[in-house]
Structure formats: structure tokens, C-alpha cells
Design a protein around this motif. Structure first.
Motif, PDB file in Angstrom:
ATOM      1  N   SER A 182      39.686 -19.536  39.945  1.00  0.00           N
ATOM      2  CA  SER A 182      40.303 -18.763  38.864  1.00  0.00           C
ATOM      3  C   SER A 182      41.782 -18.530  39.129  1.00  0.00           C
ATOM      4  CB  SER A 182      39.623 -17.387  38.732  1.00  0.00           C
ATOM      5  OG  SER A 182      38.230 -17.501  38.537  1.00  0.00           O
ATOM      6  N   PHE A 183      42.546 -18.428  38.026  1.00  0.00           N
ATOM      7  CA  PHE A 183      43.921 -17.936  38.116  1.00  0.00           C
ATOM      8  C   PHE A 183      44.128 -16.934  36.987  1.00  0.00           C
ATOM      9  CE2 PHE A 183      44.656 -21.505  35.130  1.00  0.00           C
ATOM     10  CZ  PHE A 183      45.388 -20.868  34.142  1.00  0.00           C
ATOM     11  N   GLY A 184      45.106 -16.047  37.165  1.00  0.00           N
ATOM     12  CA  GLY A 184      45.424 -15.067  36.135  1.00  0.00           C
ATOM     13  C   GLY A 184      46.923 -14.849  36.060  1.00  0.00           C
ATOM     14  N   VAL A 185      47.402 -14.387  34.904  1.00  0.00           N
ATOM     15  CA  VAL A 185      48.822 -14.118  34.704  1.00  0.00           C
ATOM     16  C   VAL A 185      48.973 -12.722  34.104  1.00  0.00           C
ATOM     17  CG1 VAL A 185      50.964 -14.848  33.610  1.00  0.00           C
ATOM     18  CG2 VAL A 185      49.266 -16.574  34.277  1.00  0.00           C
ATOM     19  N   ILE A 186      49.774 -11.889  34.768  1.00  0.00           N
ATOM     20  CA  ILE A 186      50.040 -10.529  34.298  1.00  0.00           C
ATOM     21  C   ILE A 186      51.445 -10.506  33.704  1.00  0.00           C
ATOM     22  CG2 ILE A 186      50.191  -8.086  34.927  1.00  0.00           C
ATOM     23  CD1 ILE A 186      48.499  -8.727  37.399  1.00  0.00           C
ATOM     24  N   ALA A 187      51.556 -10.012  32.479  1.00  0.00           N
ATOM     25  CA  ALA A 187      52.845 -10.001  31.785  1.00  0.00           C
ATOM     26  C   ALA A 187      53.851  -9.110  32.509  1.00  0.00           C
ATOM     27  CB  ALA A 187      52.663  -9.510  30.349  1.00  0.00           C
ATOM     28  N   GLU A 188      55.116  -9.433  32.333  1.00  0.00           N
ATOM     29  CA  GLU A 188      56.176  -8.598  32.883  1.00  0.00           C
ATOM     30  C   GLU A 188      56.192  -7.266  32.132  1.00  0.00           C
ATOM     31  OE1 GLU A 188      58.009 -11.103  29.594  1.00  0.00           O
ATOM     32  OE2 GLU A 188      56.407 -11.214  31.082  1.00  0.00           O
ATOM     33  N   GLY A 189      56.468  -6.206  32.853  1.00  0.00           N
ATOM     34  CA  GLY A 189      56.633  -4.903  32.218  1.00  0.00           C
ATOM     35  C   GLY A 189      55.368  -4.189  31.801  1.00  0.00           C
ATOM     36  N   VAL A 190      54.192  -4.570  32.341  1.00  0.00           N
ATOM     37  CA  VAL A 190      52.975  -3.838  31.983  1.00  0.00           C
ATOM     38  C   VAL A 190      53.024  -2.456  32.615  1.00  0.00           C
ATOM     39  CG1 VAL A 190      51.592  -5.933  31.759  1.00  0.00           C
ATOM     40  CG2 VAL A 190      51.675  -4.734  33.956  1.00  0.00           C
ATOM     41  N   SER A 191      52.231  -1.551  32.100  1.00  0.00           N
ATOM     42  CA  SER A 191      52.205  -0.184  32.626  1.00  0.00           C
ATOM     43  C   SER A 191      51.685  -0.188  34.062  1.00  0.00           C
ATOM     44  CB  SER A 191      51.304   0.701  31.762  1.00  0.00           C
ATOM     45  OG  SER A 191      49.945   0.299  31.894  1.00  0.00           O
ATOM     46  N   ASP A 192      52.074   0.826  34.808  1.00  0.00           N
ATOM     47  CA  ASP A 192      51.608   0.949  36.190  1.00  0.00           C
ATOM     48  C   ASP A 192      50.085   1.059  36.242  1.00  0.00           C
ATOM     49  OD1 ASP A 192      54.203   0.885  37.059  1.00  0.00           O
ATOM     50  OD2 ASP A 192      54.403   3.067  37.255  1.00  0.00           O
ATOM     51  N   GLU A 193      49.509   1.761  35.269  1.00  0.00           N
ATOM     52  CA  GLU A 193      48.051   1.938  35.251  1.00  0.00           C
ATOM     53  C   GLU A 193      47.330   0.607  35.082  1.00  0.00           C
ATOM     54  OE1 GLU A 193      50.007   5.709  34.158  1.00  0.00           O
ATOM     55  OE2 GLU A 193      50.164   3.658  33.397  1.00  0.00           O
ATOM     56  N   LEU A 194      47.835  -0.234  34.178  1.00  0.00           N
ATOM     57  CA  LEU A 194      47.190  -1.525  33.951  1.00  0.00           C
ATOM     58  C   LEU A 194      47.384  -2.435  35.156  1.00  0.00           C
ATOM     59  CD1 LEU A 194      45.616  -3.425  32.155  1.00  0.00           C
ATOM     60  CD2 LEU A 194      47.764  -4.113  31.068  1.00  0.00           C
TER      61      LEU A 194
END
Length: 278
Positions: A245-257
Motif C-alpha cells: 500500500s501507499f498513501g498521500v496526505i495533502a499539504e496543509g491538513v489539520s493537525d488532528e487529521l
């Protein structure tokens, strides 16, 4: 009777054991039965498309997965893959109630994403392969990498974790229970990576090589997750381990997410995916 057996044996040796000969003979037989030249041309074109599809069965899927990215609207993802099989709130926690998560199911992969409810914007997505022969390219948006660089064409199911040349991950999250093991590591490439975080790991919902001794090492990593990441145990585990698996987290997401994602199992939850792996 012996002559018939001889002919059958010759047919088996010369044709059935040689697929390319069988293909040529089949084409010839079909063309003989076609009455007009126009029909023959059409038949050849259609046959060519079929042969091309046979040898490039995964290309269309790779192309669609390559069109997925953070920042897109989920309606666009629906257009690519159809209606999602799961679409519900991410969590009952107040800090995460503003997000939905969705799962798109294909026989070769799971596409999992998290979006903001208010805008329907994709903030995270992951791909988990379901068979070893499906190997999409890792979407590392590292513009400074040369095309000849090994990191420019990493493929899921083929690459090893130590193929990532940026050094150790920023964070690891191994987990296990009586039913599964999982492993997630999170990387940050800064400006060359468009300020996104990238995840790689093992999701129990995906393809599993049950003979892989690396999987048996994951429970032992749980106690090591808070030690320095240059620990030899973790370093040795990453060598030769193929993530599914791979995943991508968007720039600027909230600290909680972000905290939720880096601490969670990569991609779709094992229990949510069980209904699709029967």
C-alpha cells in the motif's frame, strides 16, 4: 486407428503446445470464413484490439489511478471508478466529524480516500493492491528527480521500503491483533514533494505473501515505535520489505487529521474490508 493417433499427437505437439501457432491458425481460419475484404479488415482490427487488451490488461487501471490526487473533488473520483462501496463519516470524534471516508473496490486494488464534507475535497488517498501482479507506479511528485533515478519509477508490489532514498521515515506505526498485522510509515519530502506526506506500508486487507518472514517481525516493532528510527531492528525490517500500500496526505491538513493518519493502519480498515475479501 494408429494413423489417427499419430495425427492427433502431431497436432498436439505442433499446435496446442505452441500458443503463437494456435493464434495464427485461428486467425487464418476466421479470415477464410469472412466473405468480404471489408469484413476482413474490421475483423483484423477487432482482433488486434483484443490481443492488445490481453497483454495490457492493467494499463487502463494504472492510468486511472495516476489521475487520482489530493485536492480533487470526490465527484471526479466517482466518474473514474463509479460509485464508492463505502461512504460514511470518518469518526464520531468532534475533531474528525467534518470528514468522510470512501472505499472503491476493484478486483485488483482498493482505493481509499478521505474528503472534507463541506467541500468534497480529497485530503488523503491510498491504494492497496489485491494481487501480486498488479503494480501501479508510486506517485512521488518529486520534480527534481531525474527519470533515470530509481525513485522515479517505483511500483507497488515490486519496490522495497529501503528503495526510498530519503533515509529513515519520519514516523512508523506498526500494529497487530489476533487477526492481523499492519505497518505504516510516514515520509515528508518538503518542497520537492510539494509539501505532501507520503505513506508506505502493509495493509492486511491487501495482497499477502504469507511466507514472508517480515510479517512475523511486525509485532516486535510495536515496542520499538517510540525509539529512535535509526534503530537497527527497524532498519533491518525495512530492507527487502515490499509494501502492498501507499498513501498521500495533502499539504496543509489539520493537525488532528494528520495525527489520525500517521497513527492509523494504512488505507482501508481491516474489518471494513473483510466483506470484500470473502
Amino acid at each position: 486407428m494408429k494413423k489417427i493417433e499419430t495425427v492427433l499427437q502431431w497436432y498436439n505437439d505442433k499446435f496446442l503446445k505452441k500458443p503463437i501457432v494456435t493464434l495464427i491458425v485461428t486467425i487464418a481460419v476466421l479470415l477464410i470464413g469472412i466473405n468480404s475484404a471489408v469484413d476482413a479488415v474490421k475483423a483484423i482490427r477487432e482482433m488486434g484490439k483484443g490481443i492488445y487488451s490481453f497483454f495490457n490488461v492493467n494499463e487502463e487501471k494504472y492510468k486511472k489511478l495516476g489521475m487520482v490526487d489530493t485536492g480533487l473533488n470526490v465527484e471526479y473520483i466517482d466518474q473514474l471508478f463509479g460509485k464508492s462501496s463505502i461512504n460514511k463519516s470518518l469518526s464520531e470524534k468532534a475533531s474528525l466529524d467534518m470528514y468522510n471516508h470512501r472505499l472503491y473496490v476493484d478486483e485488483d486494488f482498493f482505493l481509499y480516500l478521505i474528503s472534507e464534507k463541506a467541500s468534497n475535497t480529497v485530503l488523503y488517498y491510498s491504494v492497496t493492491i489485491r494481487n501480486k501482479d498488479f503494480n501501479p507506479t508510486i506517485p512521488l511528485h518529486i520534480g527534481s528527480l531525474d527519470k533515470n533515478d530509481a525513485m522515479s519509477d517505483l511500483r507497488l508490489g515490486k519496490m522495497n521500503l529501503d528503495d526510498l532514498k530519503n533515509g529513515k521515515p519520519d514516523f512508523i506505526s506498526p500494529d497487530y491483533s489476533s487477526k492481523f498485522v499492519s505497518y505504516t510509515e510516514t515520509h515528508y519530502f518538503g518542497n520537492p514533494g510539494l509539501y505532501k506526506h507520503y505513506q508506505f506500508g502493509y495493509a492486511p486487507a491487501g495482497y499477502t505473501d504469507e511466507t514472508d518472514e517480515k510479517l512475523s517481525q511486525i509485532p516486535g516493532l510495536v515496542e520499538k515505535r517510540h525509539v529512535q528510527l535509526d534503530n537497527n531492528i527497524i532498519e533491518n525490517f525495512r530492507k527487502g520489505f515490499k509494501p502492498n500500500s501507499f498513501g498521500v496526505i495533502a499539504e496543509g491538513v489539520s493537525d488532528e487529521l494528520y495525527e489520525y493518519l500517521k497513527d492509523s493502519m494504512i488505507g482501508i480498515d481491516y474489518f471494513d474490508a473483510r466483506q470484500f475479501n470473502k
